[in-house]
Design a protein around this motif. Structure first.
Motif, PDB file in Angstrom:
ATOM      1  N   CYS A  66       0.847  -1.201   0.000  1.00 19.39           N
ATOM      2  CA  CYS A  66       0.000   0.000   0.000  1.00 19.39           C
ATOM      3  C   CYS A  66       0.877   1.243   0.000  1.00 19.39           C
ATOM      4  CB  CYS A  66      -0.964   0.002   1.175  1.00 19.39           C
ATOM      5  SG  CYS A  66      -0.203   0.095   2.790  1.00 19.39           S
ATOM      6  N   VAL A  87      -9.092  -0.577  -9.838  1.00 21.21           N
ATOM      7  CA  VAL A  87      -8.557  -0.064 -11.106  1.00 21.21           C
ATOM      8  C   VAL A  87      -7.832  -1.132 -11.909  1.00 21.21           C
ATOM      9  CG1 VAL A  87      -8.440   2.342 -10.345  1.00 21.21           C
ATOM     10  CG2 VAL A  87      -6.470   0.834  -9.973  1.00 21.21           C
ATOM     11  N   ARG A  95      -6.208  -4.233  -7.512  1.00 23.54           N
ATOM     12  CA  ARG A  95      -5.562  -2.973  -7.155  1.00 23.54           C
ATOM     13  C   ARG A  95      -6.660  -1.926  -6.967  1.00 23.54           C
ATOM     14  NH1 ARG A  95      -0.496  -1.617  -7.427  1.00 23.54           N
ATOM     15  NH2 ARG A  95      -0.027  -3.286  -8.906  1.00 23.54           N
ATOM     16  N   ASN A  97      -7.635   2.079  -5.998  1.00 25.18           N
ATOM     17  CA  ASN A  97      -7.330   3.480  -5.731  1.00 25.18           C
ATOM     18  C   ASN A  97      -8.344   3.927  -4.697  1.00 25.18           C
ATOM     19  OD1 ASN A  97      -5.178   3.782  -7.464  1.00 25.18           O
ATOM     20  ND2 ASN A  97      -6.363   4.774  -9.065  1.00 25.18           N
ATOM     21  N   GLN A  98      -7.869   4.621  -3.666  1.00 23.99           N
ATOM     22  CA  GLN A  98      -8.767   5.044  -2.604  1.00 23.99           C
ATOM     23  C   GLN A  98      -8.494   6.484  -2.206  1.00 23.99           C
ATOM     24  OE1 GLN A  98      -8.326   1.017  -0.211  1.00 23.99           O
ATOM     25  NE2 GLN A  98     -10.306   2.011   0.226  1.00 23.99           N
ATOM     26  N   GLN A  99      -9.573   7.168  -1.829  1.00 25.73           N
ATOM     27  CA  GLN A  99      -9.476   8.532  -1.339  1.00 25.73           C
ATOM     28  C   GLN A  99     -10.306   8.671  -0.071  1.00 25.73           C
ATOM     29  OE1 GLN A  99     -10.827  11.072  -4.550  1.00 25.73           O
ATOM     30  NE2 GLN A  99      -8.739  11.280  -5.314  1.00 25.73           N
ATOM     31  N   GLU A 111      -5.018  10.020   0.093  1.00 28.09           N
ATOM     32  CA  GLU A 111      -5.279   9.156  -1.052  1.00 28.09           C
ATOM     33  C   GLU A 111      -4.238   8.058  -1.060  1.00 28.09           C
ATOM     34  OE1 GLU A 111      -4.831  11.119  -4.851  1.00 28.09           O
ATOM     35  OE2 GLU A 111      -3.353  12.480  -3.991  1.00 28.09           O
ATOM     36  N   GLN A 113      -3.138   3.846  -2.759  1.00 25.52           N
ATOM     37  CA  GLN A 113      -3.327   2.712  -3.649  1.00 25.52           C
ATOM     38  C   GLN A 113      -2.977   1.467  -2.842  1.00 25.52           C
ATOM     39  OE1 GLN A 113      -0.985   1.514  -7.432  1.00 25.52           O
ATOM     40  NE2 GLN A 113      -2.567   2.969  -8.057  1.00 25.52           N
TER      41      GLN A 113
END
Length: 147
Positions: A66, A87, A95, A97-99, A111, A113
């Motif tokens: 991460c 994604v 995988r 993507n996070q916010q 943010e 990954q």
């Protein structure tokens, strides 16, 4: 598989509690990873799969790696919006993507990954993501653009 550009990411709402903060009332940095974990779990649940069901099918998702970038602090009692967008899906990994955003003003706080590996619950050896789960992610916005 790679995500479509225009797919809407999944968003989980959560609140910052006292236990999430340091002495200054600011979210302790590692707790953003906990918020992201919860959003990934809720994403699976939203697709019709819960963790206890998957363990019963000899399947676990474990974090392989991460990365996180911190932009602004969250504080005690803030309501957060935590996204969990797949994604990339390979044979035995996803995988994300996070916010993490503050709900009140939409400000990006963190943010990251996260690469999760699909493994057998008993042996922790890699295993192929089951077709039903692959199909659920595909139906929710992934397109077959490379594997």
């Amino acid at each position: 598989m790679r995500a479509r550009i225009n797919a809407e990411p999944f968003v989980h709402r959560c609140r910052v509690y006292y236990e999430d903060t340091d002495a200054g009332g600011i979210v302790y940095y590692v707790n953003y990873l906990k918020f992201m974990e919860r959003a990934r779990t809720e994403r699976l649940r939203d697709l019709g799969f819960d963790q206890s069901q998957l363990v019963g099918e000899d399947l676990l998702f474990v974090v392989h790696s991460c990365e996180a970038r911190y932009h602004a602090p969250a504080r005690l009692d803030d309501e957060l919006l935590v996204s969990a967008e797949v994604v990339e899906m390979k044979r035995a990994s996803l995988r994300f993507n996070q916010q993490v955003k503050r709900a009140a003003d939409g400000r990006l706080l963190c943010e990251g990954q996260v690469l999760v590996a699909c493994v057998r619950a008993e042996s922790l050896k890699p295993r192929v993501i089951p077709e039903a789960l692959r199909a659920a992610f595909a139906d929710s916005g992934l397109s077959p653009a490379g594997e």
